[in-house]
Each structure stands twice: as structure tokens, then as C-alpha cells.
Design a protein around this motif. Sequence first.
Motif, PDB file in Angstrom:
ATOM      1  N   MET A   1      -3.501   5.584   4.105  1.00 26.03           N
ATOM      2  CA  MET A   1      -2.230   6.218   3.827  1.00 26.03           C
ATOM      3  C   MET A   1      -2.440   7.325   2.799  1.00 26.03           C
ATOM      4  O   MET A   1      -3.174   7.152   1.845  1.00 26.03           O
ATOM      5  N   THR A   2      -1.789   8.403   3.020  1.00 26.60           N
ATOM      6  CA  THR A   2      -1.868   9.481   2.055  1.00 26.60           C
ATOM      7  C   THR A   2      -0.630   9.440   1.165  1.00 26.60           C
ATOM      8  O   THR A   2       0.471   9.132   1.622  1.00 26.60           O
ATOM      9  N   LEU A   3      -0.834   9.752  -0.078  1.00 26.53           N
ATOM     10  CA  LEU A   3       0.272   9.755  -1.036  1.00 26.53           C
ATOM     11  C   LEU A   3       1.036  11.066  -0.947  1.00 26.53           C
ATOM     12  O   LEU A   3       0.478  12.096  -0.591  1.00 26.53           O
ATOM     13  N   GLN A   4       2.304  11.017  -1.293  1.00 27.48           N
ATOM     14  CA  GLN A   4       3.107  12.236  -1.320  1.00 27.48           C
ATOM     15  C   GLN A   4       2.800  12.995  -2.600  1.00 27.48           C
ATOM     16  O   GLN A   4       1.978  12.582  -3.403  1.00 27.48           O
ATOM     17  N   GLY A   5       3.481  14.101  -2.824  1.00 26.66           N
ATOM     18  CA  GLY A   5       3.188  14.967  -3.957  1.00 26.66           C
ATOM     19  C   GLY A   5       3.659  14.406  -5.295  1.00 26.66           C
ATOM     20  O   GLY A   5       4.392  13.419  -5.375  1.00 26.66           O
ATOM     21  N   VAL A   6       3.238  15.073  -6.348  1.00 25.96           N
ATOM     22  CA  VAL A   6       3.561  14.650  -7.709  1.00 25.96           C
ATOM     23  C   VAL A   6       5.069  14.683  -7.941  1.00 25.96           C
ATOM     24  O   VAL A   6       5.631  13.777  -8.564  1.00 25.96           O
ATOM     25  N   ASP A   7       5.747  15.708  -7.433  1.00 27.44           N
ATOM     26  CA  ASP A   7       7.194  15.825  -7.644  1.00 27.44           C
ATOM     27  C   ASP A   7       7.941  14.626  -7.072  1.00 27.44           C
ATOM     28  O   ASP A   7       8.854  14.096  -7.698  1.00 27.44           O
ATOM     29  N   HIS A   8       7.566  14.193  -5.881  1.00 22.10           N
ATOM     30  CA  HIS A   8       8.219  13.037  -5.255  1.00 22.10           C
ATOM     31  C   HIS A   8       8.025  11.786  -6.111  1.00 22.10           C
ATOM     32  O   HIS A   8       8.965  11.042  -6.373  1.00 22.10           O
ATOM     33  N   HIS A   9       6.786  11.538  -6.528  1.00 27.04           N
ATOM     34  CA  HIS A   9       6.498  10.339  -7.318  1.00 27.04           C
ATOM     35  C   HIS A   9       7.103  10.423  -8.719  1.00 27.04           C
ATOM     36  O   HIS A   9       7.490   9.403  -9.281  1.00 27.04           O
ATOM     37  N   PHE A  10       7.196  11.613  -9.266  1.00 31.48           N
ATOM     38  CA  PHE A  10       7.823  11.775 -10.576  1.00 31.48           C
ATOM     39  C   PHE A  10       9.314  11.443 -10.503  1.00 31.48           C
ATOM     40  O   PHE A  10       9.861  10.787 -11.388  1.00 31.48           O
ATOM     41  N   ASP A  11       9.970  11.895  -9.436  1.00 29.47           N
ATOM     42  CA  ASP A  11      11.404  11.639  -9.290  1.00 29.47           C
ATOM     43  C   ASP A  11      11.726  10.156  -9.131  1.00 29.47           C
ATOM     44  O   ASP A  11      12.753   9.685  -9.614  1.00 29.47           O
ATOM     45  N   GLU A  12      10.850   9.397  -8.457  1.00 32.10           N
ATOM     46  CA  GLU A  12      11.131   7.985  -8.256  1.00 32.10           C
ATOM     47  C   GLU A  12      10.533   7.089  -9.345  1.00 32.10           C
ATOM     48  O   GLU A  12      10.760   5.881  -9.334  1.00 32.10           O
ATOM     49  N   ALA A  13       9.789   7.655 -10.283  1.00 33.15           N
ATOM     50  CA  ALA A  13       9.136   6.862 -11.331  1.00 33.15           C
ATOM     51  C   ALA A  13      10.147   6.333 -12.339  1.00 33.15           C
ATOM     52  O   ALA A  13      11.244   6.867 -12.494  1.00 33.15           O
ATOM     53  N   ARG A  14       9.748   5.271 -13.025  1.00 29.12           N
ATOM     54  CA  ARG A  14      10.584   4.692 -14.073  1.00 29.12           C
ATOM     55  C   ARG A  14      10.536   5.583 -15.312  1.00 29.12           C
ATOM     56  O   ARG A  14       9.477   6.087 -15.669  1.00 29.12           O
TER      57      ARG A  14
ATOM     58  N   PRO B   1       4.892   5.066 -12.608  1.00 29.03           N
ATOM     59  CA  PRO B   1       5.126   5.056 -11.161  1.00 29.03           C
ATOM     60  C   PRO B   1       5.634   3.695 -10.684  1.00 29.03           C
ATOM     61  O   PRO B   1       5.209   2.650 -11.191  1.00 29.03           O
ATOM     62  N   VAL B   2       6.539   3.711  -9.723  1.00 34.88           N
ATOM     63  CA  VAL B   2       7.069   2.456  -9.190  1.00 34.88           C
ATOM     64  C   VAL B   2       6.014   1.709  -8.380  1.00 34.88           C
ATOM     65  O   VAL B   2       6.177   0.519  -8.112  1.00 34.88           O
ATOM     66  N   GLN B   3       4.933   2.375  -8.007  1.00 36.27           N
ATOM     67  CA  GLN B   3       3.862   1.722  -7.266  1.00 36.27           C
ATOM     68  C   GLN B   3       2.987   0.853  -8.163  1.00 36.27           C
ATOM     69  O   GLN B   3       2.136   0.131  -7.676  1.00 36.27           O
ATOM     70  N   TRP B   4       3.171   0.929  -9.451  1.00 30.20           N
ATOM     71  CA  TRP B   4       2.405   0.111 -10.390  1.00 30.20           C
ATOM     72  C   TRP B   4       3.253  -1.085 -10.771  1.00 30.20           C
ATOM     73  O   TRP B   4       4.168  -0.998 -11.584  1.00 30.20           O
ATOM     74  N   LEU B   5       2.949  -2.233 -10.185  1.00 27.18           N
ATOM     75  CA  LEU B   5       3.667  -3.469 -10.482  1.00 27.18           C
ATOM     76  C   LEU B   5       3.036  -4.145 -11.688  1.00 27.18           C
ATOM     77  O   LEU B   5       1.847  -3.988 -11.955  1.00 27.18           O
ATOM     78  N   ASP B   6       3.829  -4.917 -12.420  1.00 27.57           N
ATOM     79  CA  ASP B   6       3.296  -5.655 -13.563  1.00 27.57           C
ATOM     80  C   ASP B   6       2.215  -6.613 -13.093  1.00 27.57           C
ATOM     81  O   ASP B   6       2.394  -7.342 -12.118  1.00 27.57           O
ATOM     82  N   GLY B   7       1.102  -6.630 -13.811  1.00 25.71           N
ATOM     83  CA  GLY B   7       0.003  -7.528 -13.488  1.00 25.71           C
ATOM     84  C   GLY B   7       0.236  -8.907 -14.049  1.00 25.71           C
ATOM     85  O   GLY B   7       1.285  -9.198 -14.634  1.00 25.71           O
ATOM     86  N   PRO B   8      -0.731  -9.799 -13.881  1.00 21.61           N
ATOM     87  CA  PRO B   8      -0.566 -11.174 -14.350  1.00 21.61           C
ATOM     88  C   PRO B   8      -0.493 -11.253 -15.875  1.00 21.61           C
ATOM     89  O   PRO B   8      -1.182 -10.533 -16.583  1.00 21.61           O
ATOM     90  N   ARG B   9       0.368 -12.117 -16.360  1.00 25.15           N
ATOM     91  CA  ARG B   9       0.539 -12.355 -17.791  1.00 25.15           C
ATOM     92  C   ARG B   9       0.282 -13.833 -18.067  1.00 25.15           C
ATOM     93  O   ARG B   9       0.502 -14.685 -17.203  1.00 25.15           O
ATOM     94  N   ASP B  10      -0.149 -14.152 -19.296  1.00 24.78           N
ATOM     95  CA  ASP B  10      -0.298 -15.554 -19.652  1.00 24.78           C
ATOM     96  C   ASP B  10       1.029 -16.097 -20.184  1.00 24.78           C
ATOM     97  O   ASP B  10       2.047 -15.410 -20.158  1.00 24.78           O
TER      98      ASP B  10
END
Length: 135
Positions: A1-14, A63-72
Motif C-alpha cells: 500500500m502506498t501512503l497518501q501525501g503529507v497534507d492528507h496525513h497532517f489534516d487527519e493527525a491528532r 499520526p492516527v496510524q500510530w496506535l498506543d503500544g503495550p503498557r505495563d
Amino acid sequence: MTLQGVDHHFDEARPEPAFSNSDEGIGWTDANCSTCVHDLAARTGNQLGGCPLVTVSLMGRRPVQWLDGPRDEHGRYSRARQYVCVEYRHEDDGPTDPQPIPDPPGQLQLLPRDDYEGVRMLLRPNPATYPAPAA
């Protein structure tokens, strides 16, 4: 899969920074982006062809594509596993686009097999949330 541009990901980022300091950011990107196919161009000298998600994180958003990783149990995490990137693809994994499974010869098709488009990420279960097996 190819990623979309920076502008698209910036707009949907947290609207929050991905990392609290540069040491945390470098630790995570070294552990995760150093083998990802999306950042291969930046590692080979083409700075404009790097991963747009890393660029968004350098712009002060997560980015919304970065989910929280495991926590203790105390909420602590390692820098290398702070986030899980759903777009991560190892550069040696083969084709990045999904490949449809061919129909077996001579078999009829009941339903159309449309291409699946979207992000799908399966996370490994956290063993800390399961009770210990009874002996």
C-alpha cells in the motif's frame, strides 16, 4: 500500500505532539522506521521521498496510524514500542499491495471478491491482561 501525501496525513493527525523530546523520537524511529519500506527512500538519500507519517510527527502532530503500544500496569512503555504503526511494512516482506487469493480451478463463485482497501492491523494480545493459568 502506498501512503497518501503529507497534507492528507497532517489534516487527519491528532493535535498533540507524538514525542516529548527528540531523544524519544529518535529512539522510536530508529527501532521502527529503519526497516520500513515507506522510509526506504529517505534512508537511501532521497529526503523528499521519506515516510509522510514521520514528517507529520516532526510537524508537531501525532499520526492516527500510530496506535498506543503495550503498557505495563503502571502505564510505562519502552521507547521502541511506544507506538505501533499500522502502515509498517518490512522492506523484505515482498509486495506492499494486497494480493488477492486466486480462485481454485473449476470452483464456482457465490459472491464477488472485491479488493479489500483500508487499514487492517492485528495486535498481539497483552499477556498481562490475562489471569495466570491454574495449576
